[in-house]
Motif scaffolding. Structure first.
Motif, PDB file in Angstrom:
ATOM      1  N   VAL A  34     -49.613-102.029 -23.311  1.00 11.25           N
ATOM      2  CA  VAL A  34     -48.520-101.763 -22.393  1.00 11.25           C
ATOM      3  C   VAL A  34     -48.538-100.277 -22.096  1.00 11.25           C
ATOM      4  CG1 VAL A  34     -46.027-101.915 -22.019  1.00 11.25           C
ATOM      5  CG2 VAL A  34     -47.189-103.629 -23.408  1.00 11.25           C
ATOM      6  N   MET A  35     -48.317 -99.920 -20.851  1.00 12.13           N
ATOM      7  CA  MET A  35     -48.436 -98.534 -20.463  1.00 12.13           C
ATOM      8  C   MET A  35     -47.215 -98.067 -19.700  1.00 12.13           C
ATOM      9  SD  MET A  35     -51.609 -96.813 -18.631  1.00 12.13           S
ATOM     10  CE  MET A  35     -51.312 -97.513 -17.045  1.00 12.13           C
ATOM     11  N   LEU A  36     -46.827 -96.835 -19.973  1.00 15.96           N
ATOM     12  CA  LEU A  36     -45.741 -96.206 -19.236  1.00 15.96           C
ATOM     13  C   LEU A  36     -46.329 -95.074 -18.412  1.00 15.96           C
ATOM     14  CD1 LEU A  36     -42.730 -95.509 -18.614  1.00 15.96           C
ATOM     15  CD2 LEU A  36     -42.786 -94.045 -20.640  1.00 15.96           C
ATOM     16  N   ASN A  37     -46.057 -95.116 -17.109  1.00 19.66           N
ATOM     17  CA  ASN A  37     -46.440 -94.011 -16.248  1.00 19.66           C
ATOM     18  C   ASN A  37     -45.282 -93.022 -16.257  1.00 19.66           C
ATOM     19  OD1 ASN A  37     -46.560 -92.309 -13.900  1.00 19.66           O
ATOM     20  ND2 ASN A  37     -48.117 -93.658 -13.074  1.00 19.66           N
ATOM     21  N   VAL A  38     -45.525 -91.845 -16.828  1.00 18.74           N
ATOM     22  CA  VAL A  38     -44.460 -90.865 -17.006  1.00 18.74           C
ATOM     23  C   VAL A  38     -43.917 -90.376 -15.662  1.00 18.74           C
ATOM     24  CG1 VAL A  38     -43.881 -88.632 -18.032  1.00 18.74           C
ATOM     25  CG2 VAL A  38     -45.429 -90.185 -19.222  1.00 18.74           C
ATOM     26  N   LYS A  39     -44.821 -90.268 -14.666  1.00 18.26           N
ATOM     27  CA  LYS A  39     -44.409 -89.745 -13.363  1.00 18.26           C
ATOM     28  C   LYS A  39     -43.407 -90.647 -12.652  1.00 18.26           C
ATOM     29  CE  LYS A  39     -48.421 -89.070 -11.644  1.00 18.26           C
ATOM     30  NZ  LYS A  39     -49.803 -88.651 -11.599  1.00 18.26           N
ATOM     31  N   ASN A  40     -43.710 -91.942 -12.589  1.00 21.52           N
ATOM     32  CA  ASN A  40     -42.816 -92.826 -11.825  1.00 21.52           C
ATOM     33  C   ASN A  40     -41.927 -93.696 -12.710  1.00 21.52           C
ATOM     34  OD1 ASN A  40     -44.472 -94.885 -12.724  1.00 21.52           O
ATOM     35  ND2 ASN A  40     -45.494 -95.197 -10.775  1.00 21.52           N
ATOM     36  N   GLY A  41     -42.077 -93.565 -14.032  1.00 21.42           N
ATOM     37  CA  GLY A  41     -41.228 -94.320 -14.947  1.00 21.42           C
ATOM     38  C   GLY A  41     -41.487 -95.811 -14.958  1.00 21.42           C
ATOM     39  N   LYS A  42     -42.638 -96.236 -14.409  1.00 18.33           N
ATOM     40  CA  LYS A  42     -42.946 -97.664 -14.347  1.00 18.33           C
ATOM     41  C   LYS A  42     -43.724 -98.109 -15.580  1.00 18.33           C
ATOM     42  CE  LYS A  42     -44.567 -99.344 -10.276  1.00 18.33           C
ATOM     43  NZ  LYS A  42     -45.116 -99.246  -8.901  1.00 18.33           N
ATOM     44  N   TYR A  43     -43.423 -99.304 -16.039  1.00 20.11           N
ATOM     45  CA  TYR A  43     -44.173 -99.914 -17.136  1.00 20.11           C
ATOM     46  C   TYR A  43     -45.219-100.862 -16.557  1.00 20.11           C
ATOM     47  CZ  TYR A  43     -41.355 -98.386 -21.087  1.00 20.11           C
ATOM     48  OH  TYR A  43     -40.756 -97.634 -22.054  1.00 20.11           O
TER      49      TYR A  43
END
Length: 101
Positions: free
Chosen positions: A31-40
């Motif tokens: 599972v990944m979190l994109n820090v820039k857009n806050g999307k999982y």
């Protein structure tokens, strides 16, 4: 948006993860979190392997080999899965093409 990204992705394309993403394992799935857009993103098993392969610059062809070996699937299926996943990583700006043949 650049629509001709599909054609430029080839087995010789070298890709790498973009910075600013936090990936972790949850029940065997990445599972990944994109820090820039806050999307999982749930990368799943295959996606998780592909993501791990992109930790340092690697050719799409090598990623296909890794998936083929890890999941014991025919080359054609591995290639389809890898290319589809790489394309979505590029579309979401989670990976970048560092060099082209």
């Amino acid at each position: 948006m650049n629509m001709n990204t599909t054609e430029v992705l080839s087995l010789e394309s070298v890709l790498v993860q973009r910075e600013g993403n936090i990936a972790s394992d949850m029940d065997g799935e990445k599972v990944m979190l994109n820090v820039k857009n806050g999307k999982y993103y749930n990368l799943g098993e295959v996606g998780g392997e592909i993501w791990t392969a992109l930790a340092s610059p690697v050719t799409a062809g090598r990623v296909v080999e890794i998936i083929q070996e890890s999941f014991e699937v025919p080359e054609e299926i591995a290639r389809q899965d890898v290319f589809a996943f790489l394309q979505s990583l590029l579309n979401e700006d989670l990976a970048a093409i560092v060099s082209q043949p």
